[in-house]
Structure formats: C-alpha cells, structure tokens
Design a protein around this motif. Structure first.
Motif, mmCIF file in Angstrom:
data_model
loop_
_atom_site.group_PDB
_atom_site.id
_atom_site.type_symbol
_atom_site.label_atom_id
_atom_site.label_comp_id
_atom_site.label_asym_id
_atom_site.label_seq_id
_atom_site.Cartn_x
_atom_site.Cartn_y
_atom_site.Cartn_z
ATOM 1 N N GLY A 14 0.804 -1.218 0.000
ATOM 2 C CA GLY A 14 0.000 0.000 0.000
ATOM 3 C C GLY A 14 0.839 1.272 0.000
ATOM 4 O O GLY A 14 0.346 2.349 -0.336
ATOM 5 N N SER A 15 2.122 1.148 0.364
ATOM 6 C CA SER A 15 2.972 2.337 0.560
ATOM 7 C C SER A 15 2.896 3.377 -0.553
ATOM 8 O O SER A 15 2.634 4.555 -0.286
ATOM 9 C CB SER A 15 4.432 1.929 0.762
ATOM 10 N N PRO A 16 3.152 2.980 -1.810
ATOM 11 C CA PRO A 16 3.195 4.023 -2.835
ATOM 12 C C PRO A 16 1.826 4.636 -3.113
ATOM 13 O O PRO A 16 1.754 5.725 -3.690
ATOM 14 C CB PRO A 16 3.732 3.292 -4.073
ATOM 15 N N PHE A 17 0.757 3.971 -2.700
ATOM 16 C CA PHE A 17 -0.580 4.480 -3.031
ATOM 17 C C PHE A 17 -1.120 5.422 -1.966
ATOM 18 O O PHE A 17 -1.896 6.315 -2.265
ATOM 19 C CB PHE A 17 -1.558 3.321 -3.246
ATOM 20 N N VAL A 18 -0.726 5.176 -0.725
ATOM 21 C CA VAL A 18 -1.315 5.980 0.353
ATOM 22 C C VAL A 18 -0.266 6.760 1.145
ATOM 23 O O VAL A 18 -0.569 7.348 2.181
ATOM 24 C CB VAL A 18 -2.183 5.114 1.305
ATOM 25 N N ASP A 19 0.966 6.760 0.662
ATOM 26 C CA ASP A 19 2.033 7.546 1.297
ATOM 27 C C ASP A 19 2.266 7.193 2.758
ATOM 28 O O ASP A 19 2.642 8.046 3.553
ATOM 29 C CB ASP A 19 1.726 9.064 1.189
ATOM 30 N N VAL A 20 2.010 5.948 3.125
ATOM 31 C CA VAL A 20 2.426 5.477 4.447
ATOM 32 C C VAL A 20 3.525 4.474 4.152
ATOM 33 O O VAL A 20 3.255 3.372 3.675
ATOM 34 C CB VAL A 20 1.273 4.790 5.210
ATOM 35 N N PHE A 21 4.768 4.850 4.375
ATOM 36 C CA PHE A 21 5.862 4.068 3.821
ATOM 37 C C PHE A 21 6.335 2.979 4.770
ATOM 38 O O PHE A 21 6.836 3.246 5.853
ATOM 39 C CB PHE A 21 7.001 5.001 3.408
ATOM 40 N N THR A 22 6.109 1.751 4.371
ATOM 41 C CA THR A 22 6.440 0.582 5.170
ATOM 42 C C THR A 22 7.572 -0.191 4.506
ATOM 43 O O THR A 22 7.472 -0.544 3.318
ATOM 44 C CB THR A 22 5.203 -0.342 5.277
ATOM 45 N N ASP A 23 8.642 -0.425 5.270
ATOM 46 C CA ASP A 23 9.716 -1.321 4.827
ATOM 47 C C ASP A 23 10.463 -0.774 3.604
ATOM 48 O O ASP A 23 11.264 0.140 3.727
ATOM 49 C CB ASP A 23 9.120 -2.716 4.586
ATOM 50 N N ARG A 24 10.164 -1.285 2.430
ATOM 51 C CA ARG A 24 10.977 -0.952 1.249
ATOM 52 C C ARG A 24 10.124 -0.942 -0.011
ATOM 53 O O ARG A 24 8.960 -1.342 0.017
ATOM 54 C CB ARG A 24 12.081 -2.002 1.081
ATOM 55 N N ILE A 25 10.733 -0.480 -1.074
ATOM 56 C CA ILE A 25 10.075 -0.525 -2.380
ATOM 57 C C ILE A 25 9.779 -1.979 -2.733
ATOM 58 O O ILE A 25 10.609 -2.869 -2.514
ATOM 59 C CB ILE A 25 10.977 0.157 -3.435
ATOM 60 N N ASP A 26 8.595 -2.206 -3.248
ATOM 61 C CA ASP A 26 8.181 -3.567 -3.586
ATOM 62 C C ASP A 26 8.830 -4.051 -4.874
ATOM 63 O O ASP A 26 9.134 -3.264 -5.769
ATOM 64 C CB ASP A 26 6.659 -3.610 -3.781
ATOM 65 N N VAL A 27 8.997 -5.348 -4.937
ATOM 66 C CA VAL A 27 9.463 -5.988 -6.168
ATOM 67 C C VAL A 27 8.292 -6.783 -6.734
ATOM 68 O O VAL A 27 7.698 -7.586 -6.026
ATOM 69 C CB VAL A 27 10.675 -6.913 -5.895
ATOM 70 N N ASP A 28 7.956 -6.499 -7.976
ATOM 71 C CA ASP A 28 6.828 -7.169 -8.607
ATOM 72 C C ASP A 28 7.179 -7.615 -10.022
ATOM 73 O O ASP A 28 6.736 -7.046 -10.999
ATOM 74 C CB ASP A 28 5.614 -6.219 -8.639
ATOM 75 N N PRO A 29 8.035 -8.648 -10.115
ATOM 76 C CA PRO A 29 8.350 -9.168 -11.439
ATOM 77 C C PRO A 29 7.109 -9.888 -11.972
ATOM 78 O O PRO A 29 6.278 -10.333 -11.175
ATOM 79 C CB PRO A 29 9.487 -10.155 -11.173
ATOM 80 N N ILE A 30 6.957 -9.937 -13.257
ATOM 81 C CA ILE A 30 5.757 -10.581 -13.802
ATOM 82 C C ILE A 30 5.977 -12.090 -13.777
ATOM 83 O O ILE A 30 6.632 -12.644 -14.648
ATOM 84 C CB ILE A 30 5.459 -10.074 -15.224
ATOM 85 N N ILE A 31 5.455 -12.698 -12.731
ATOM 86 C CA ILE A 31 5.637 -14.148 -12.584
ATOM 87 C C ILE A 31 4.376 -14.861 -13.009
ATOM 88 O O ILE A 31 3.290 -14.600 -12.494
ATOM 89 C CB ILE A 31 5.958 -14.509 -11.121
ATOM 90 N N LEU A 32 4.524 -15.742 -13.981
ATOM 91 C CA LEU A 32 3.391 -16.573 -14.403
ATOM 92 C C LEU A 32 3.818 -18.028 -14.225
ATOM 93 O O LEU A 32 3.904 -18.500 -13.104
ATOM 94 C CB LEU A 32 2.982 -16.228 -15.835
ATOM 95 N N SER A 33 4.125 -18.716 -15.329
ATOM 96 C CA SER A 33 4.390 -20.152 -15.188
ATOM 97 C C SER A 33 5.651 -20.437 -14.378
ATOM 98 O O SER A 33 5.836 -21.561 -13.919
ATOM 99 C CB SER A 33 4.454 -20.825 -16.556
ATOM 100 N N HIS A 34 6.500 -19.440 -14.192
ATOM 101 C CA HIS A 34 7.652 -19.666 -13.301
ATOM 102 C C HIS A 34 7.176 -20.135 -11.919
ATOM 103 O O HIS A 34 7.853 -20.937 -11.262
ATOM 104 C CB HIS A 34 8.505 -18.400 -13.171
ATOM 105 N N ALA A 35 6.027 -19.615 -11.494
ATOM 106 C CA ALA A 35 5.505 -20.008 -10.181
ATOM 107 C C ALA A 35 5.237 -21.509 -10.129
ATOM 108 O O ALA A 35 5.528 -22.176 -9.129
ATOM 109 C CB ALA A 35 4.233 -19.226 -9.864
ATOM 110 N N ALA A 36 4.677 -22.028 -11.231
ATOM 111 C CA ALA A 36 4.400 -23.470 -11.267
ATOM 112 C C ALA A 36 5.706 -24.250 -11.326
ATOM 113 O O ALA A 36 5.890 -25.236 -10.591
ATOM 114 C CB ALA A 36 3.514 -23.799 -12.472
ATOM 115 N N VAL A 37 6.621 -23.805 -12.186
ATOM 116 C CA VAL A 37 7.894 -24.509 -12.338
ATOM 117 C C VAL A 37 8.645 -24.531 -11.006
ATOM 118 O O VAL A 37 9.190 -25.562 -10.597
ATOM 119 C CB VAL A 37 8.738 -23.842 -13.453
#
Ligand SMILES: [Zn+2]
Lengths: 410, 138
Positions: A61-84
């Motif tokens: 929620g940090s970047p959306f509501v300006d309450v900064f928790t922990d660190r910048i999020d990492v959001d790689p586009i994971i699809l079938s890698h999750a299954a593998v």
C-alpha cells in the motif's frame, strides 16, 4: 484436454466447450492415477504465513497511500515460473489455473514479493470471438484459428455481450479462479479483469500479418476489429465488477510498440483504445485500480500515453524496453510521476543468466533512477519472467530493493 | 424552487436538500448537449454535485476527496463551462484525500481550470478508492 471453439457469424452466439479426453481431465482438482484419490489444490500447499501477508500488504500500500512501510516492492511478472518453481509444468500453470494461482501466492511469499495473486495469459476473450485455443507443453495457450482472412469478414464480427461471456470460456474460468482464491487465499484476493493487449489479441483474430497490413490498406477495418475486442473486454470487466464489487483493470500496449508501429499508429490503435476500454469499464463499475503495461520497445511511443490514458487515483504504469535496453526509470519518472505510480523494469533476459550480480546492478540502477517518483515506485521486470528463472536472480532484485529501496534510508 | 426527479437518492447518498439547493444556487456549472446543468460546490469536507434540467433535479452525488489543479486536457466532452462559455474537456485533475495527492479523471475547463467529477466516477471508482485510502491510512 483440448479447448474446442467455433465461430458462427450472422448474429449467432459462439459456442465454446472444454473437451476432456479421458478421466484424468479435471478442473479444480488433481486426480492421482490409479488411486481414485481426488484432492483440491489447496491441500498441496502449507498454510500461508499471515504475518508475512499482513506486512506485505502494508508494504504494497505504501506508494498508493504515502504510508511508507519497509521498502520498495518488487513485482516481477511471474506466471508459469511459479508453477515450475513449485515442481509443476508450464502447461499445468495454464491448464489448471487454480493450481497456477496458488503457486503464484506460494512463491510470492517465498521470494518476499507482493501479497496479491494473479493468473493470466495474453488471449482473454478471444474464444468468445471465435478462436480455438490449444494448450501447449512449454507455452501459454496458442490460437489455432480460424482467422478472419478478408477485411469484409470483420463487419460480421460481433461484440460478445455480458451474457455471452458468462456462457463462454474466459469469464467462467476467471470466476472460478477468484472463487478459489476467495475460499483458500482470501488475503491475496484482488479480482483483476484483463483488457490486456488491445491490438495484439485482435491481431490473433485476423492473423498478425493481416492486422499490420490492414493498418495501411484498411485502417477502418482495424479500427472496427479492435473496437469489437475492446467492447468485449469491457463486458468482461463489467461481469467481474458485478460479481466481486470491483475489478482491477490490466491493459497493455504490447504488439503496438516501436518495433512495429510508428508513434502515430501506437496512439491511434493502442493508446486511444486503452482510454476507451478504461472509460467504458469504469462506467460499468470496474476499477478503481489500473495497471498499464507497455511491453516491448517504447523508445519514443511512450510519449503518446500521458495525454490519452485515464489516470485513476490508484494507477501503476510500467514500460519494458527502450530499443534493445530496459526502459530507463528516470525517463519513466519524468514523463509519468505526476499522474501515476511508476514501475521500472529489470531485463527479463538477465533472469536466466547465472550471474545474479548483473540483476542486482541493473535493479540498483533502476531503483536509484526511479525511487523518488512522486507517487511511488515499484521494481518490476521488463516482461514475463522466464519459466526457468533462476531463484538466485529473483533474490538479487529483492536484495537490491532492500539495499537501495528501504524507505527512510536515502 | 426546485423539484426532484428521484428524491430517494438523496437519502441513499446522505445528501441534504439544503446542500443541493446551495450547490445549485452558488456552485460552478457545466452544461451538456441535453441542457442538463451540473453544479458543483465544496461544503465543509465534501464536494457536492447536483444535476438539474430546468428546475428539476435529476440526480445528486458527492465525494470526499478534494479536486485541485488540472493536470492535462485530453479529449472532447459533451460539456460547456458556463462561467467561461468554453468547451469543457475530458482530462485529468489533481485530487487529494487524507493528505494523499493523486490524479483522477475529470471534466475540466481549460480556461478557468475548474474540474468536475462525473456521477459514475464519484459513486463507483472514487468511492472505492476513498474506501481503500481510509482502510490503508487507518
Ligand atoms: Zn471555465
């Protein structure tokens, strides 16, 4: 399992059905051969770590509501890698979406990524417009046609209505997926409706070569074809908003990039259609979250989006490449920080290179360029993470975010 | 004196008749092709809107976030700013809620820089976004 669909023109609704070849074909459960035991996918996973989930939700929620928790999020586009990464196959990910989305949830916790789940492939809503899709061993489902080969045929193509979609293939699958998530992974539930690639998916309806050629010879036909796809996708978003109360929208400009189109064509056939898609979906009660994904090379075409797209208070914008290189986060920031949260890219090619420090260095570079974005920054990957992404490379992205993206340390 | 096409909607949305009358009397206005006039006024911590045709109020709605400066002007709209007698456009405006500044889609007047949020956005998209802000900022 094979997906059979057929196109019927002249005011008919398109029928779609799933055909099981034998009793090993199931939806929503696994059957172990010769044992007669059927179990739900949820039984394959240990319980989620709710403390992690709560923390990750605050961080998200940090970047959306300006309450900064922990660190910048990492959001790689994971699809079938999750299954593998969980021991299943690429085909399992797509063919068993509930299993696929549970894998996404499970490895997101493992890698310390986002606490929300997603499941997706690039051709939603096309079976309802007449295409047949076929599952593949090492790829997302692909279209086997039949394609519209003459421009005149496009006139006969009709928008699939909400009730068509409810009787079709794509929407019931998403409904099932999110019902599963609601029952088993409720803490990760964000219903997402995909407009996705508003040029690429219609391109599959007529063949990509035809679409590109028609943008020169019959631009009105391309316009109409895209409009049918847009309005069908809008109806999909409306179904989801109706059933879940809201629907995050993910829409991209993927085929429409500078490797194939000039900026004027990206604007006409992609940016303006994305605007139309979001506007109509919002009118139908979808949103408020928006994710704009400009995949491929947007070296100069990135400039056509700001003045064309709809910017809601909860929007993330992501660009993959500029020419051959990852799109620089300082340019992304400069262009978009006034209207949206920015998501920078790490080159997905690096994710299968056994050299985690390269991922780390590029992540660091992008974080330093992007982390001061006015409405927040997220570190993403330029495109889908390869199925055989090296876990050490994924960790390098997260490590860079810890080292250069911890709030209050720069 | 105004009359109401659907008075029940006021109660549903927690809007007082006196607020509607104040918005119509002194709010900033845009008019569309069907001669509907949309008036907007910030009263306390809430922005109220009333859409009327002649003396008949067709609908009223509100949002809590405040709308600030115009960020960009995008496509044509069906609206005209009555103060400027200028075509209003679809565009983007700064919005602020609970100390958080973001952007939102709005009908904007390129001349006076005023911005109006349409009903479908205020009652759905914006309402959900406000709820998320409230939950996350709590
Ligand atoms: Zn004006």
């Amino acid at each position: 399992m094979q997906l059979i669909a057929f196109r019927v023109f002249n005011h008919r609704h398109y029928g779609t059905k799933l055909r099981g070849n034998n009793d090993k074909d199931y939806i929503g459960s696994l059957k172990f051969e010769n044992t007669g035991i059927t179990m739900g996918y949820e039984e394959l996973f240990p319980p989620a770590n709710m403390a992690w989930s709560g923390h990750a939700a605050k961080r998200f929620g940090s970047p959306f509501v300006d309450v900064f928790t922990d660190r910048i999020d990492v959001d790689p586009i994971i699809l079938s890698h999750a299954a593998v990464a969980t021991g299943y196959t690429i085909r399992d990910f797509y063919e068993k979406p509930e299993l696929g989305i549970h894998c996404v949830s499970y490895i997101s916790e493992m890698y310390d990524l986002l606490p929300v789940t997603h499941w997706f492939f690039s051709l939603p809503w096309v079976t309802e417009l007449g295409l047949t899709l076929e599952y593949k061993e090492t790829l997302p489902p692909i279209s086997t046609g039949p394609i519209i080969s003459e421009p005149e045929e496009v006139d006969k193509l009709e928008v699939a209505s909400m009730s068509d979609l409810r009787k079709g293939w794509t929407y019931p699958m998403y409904k099932r997926i999110y019902d599963y998530v609601g029952a088993n992974l409720a803490q990760t539930l964000v219903p997402i409706s995909y407009g996705f690639d508003l040029v690429g998916a219609p391109g599959e309806l007529c063949g990509v070569e035809n679409l590109i050629m028609w943008t020169f010879t019959d631009p009105d036909v391309v316009d109409k074809l895209i409009d049918v796809y847009v309005d069908t996708s809008v109806n999909g978003a409306k179904c989801m908003a109706e059933d879940f109360g809201f629907a995050m929208l993910i829409v991209g400009s993927v085929l429409a990039n500078n490797d194939i189109f000039d900026d004027a064509s990206v604007e006409k056939f992609s940016a303006k259609k994305m605007r139309d898609y979001v506007n109509k979906s919002f009118r139908g009660g979808a949103g408020p979250q928006l994710f704009y994904h400009f995949c491929g090379n947007h070296e100069t075409s990135y400039k056509v989006f700001k003045d064309n797209l709809v910017w809601s208070p909860l929007t993330v914008t992501h660009i993959g490449y500029s020419g051959q290189n990852v799109f620089p986060s300082d340019v992304l920031r400069q262009e978009f920080e006034n209207v949206t949260t920015c998501m920078g890219s790490v080159d997905t090619k690096l994710m299968i290179n056994p050299n985690p420090v390269k991922v780390y260095e590029q992540s660091k570079e992008q974080l330093l360029k992007g982390r001061d974005s006015k409405k927040g920054y997220i570190l993403g990957s330029s495109c889908e993470c390869p199925p055989y992404t090296i876990p050490g490379c994924m960790h390098a992205m997260v490590k860079a975010a810890q080292d250069y993206g911890t709030y209050g340390t720069w | 004196m105004v009359s109401y096409e659907n008075k029940a909607i006021l109660e549903e949305r927690g809007i007082k008749e006196s607020d509607v009358e104040e918005v119509i009397a002194s709010g900033t206005k845009i008019k569309n092709g069907a001669s509907d006039v949309l008036s907007k006024k910030r009263i306390g911590d809430v922005t109220y809107y009333a859409m009327a045709n002649g003396d008949v109020v067709k609908t009223a709605y509100s949002h809590k976030m405040s709308v600030g400066a115009v960020v960009n002007v995008q496509s044509d709209s069906d609206w005209v700013c009555l103060k400027c007698n200028e075509a209003a456009k679809e565009g983007t405006a700064d919005v602020e809620y609970m100390g958080v500044s973001r952007s939102g889609p709005a009908i904007v007047c390129p001349k006076c820089g005023d911005a109006w949020v349409e009903e479908y956005l205020a009652t759905k998209t914006v309402a959900v976004a406000e709820g998320l802000f409230e939950a996350k900022r709590a």
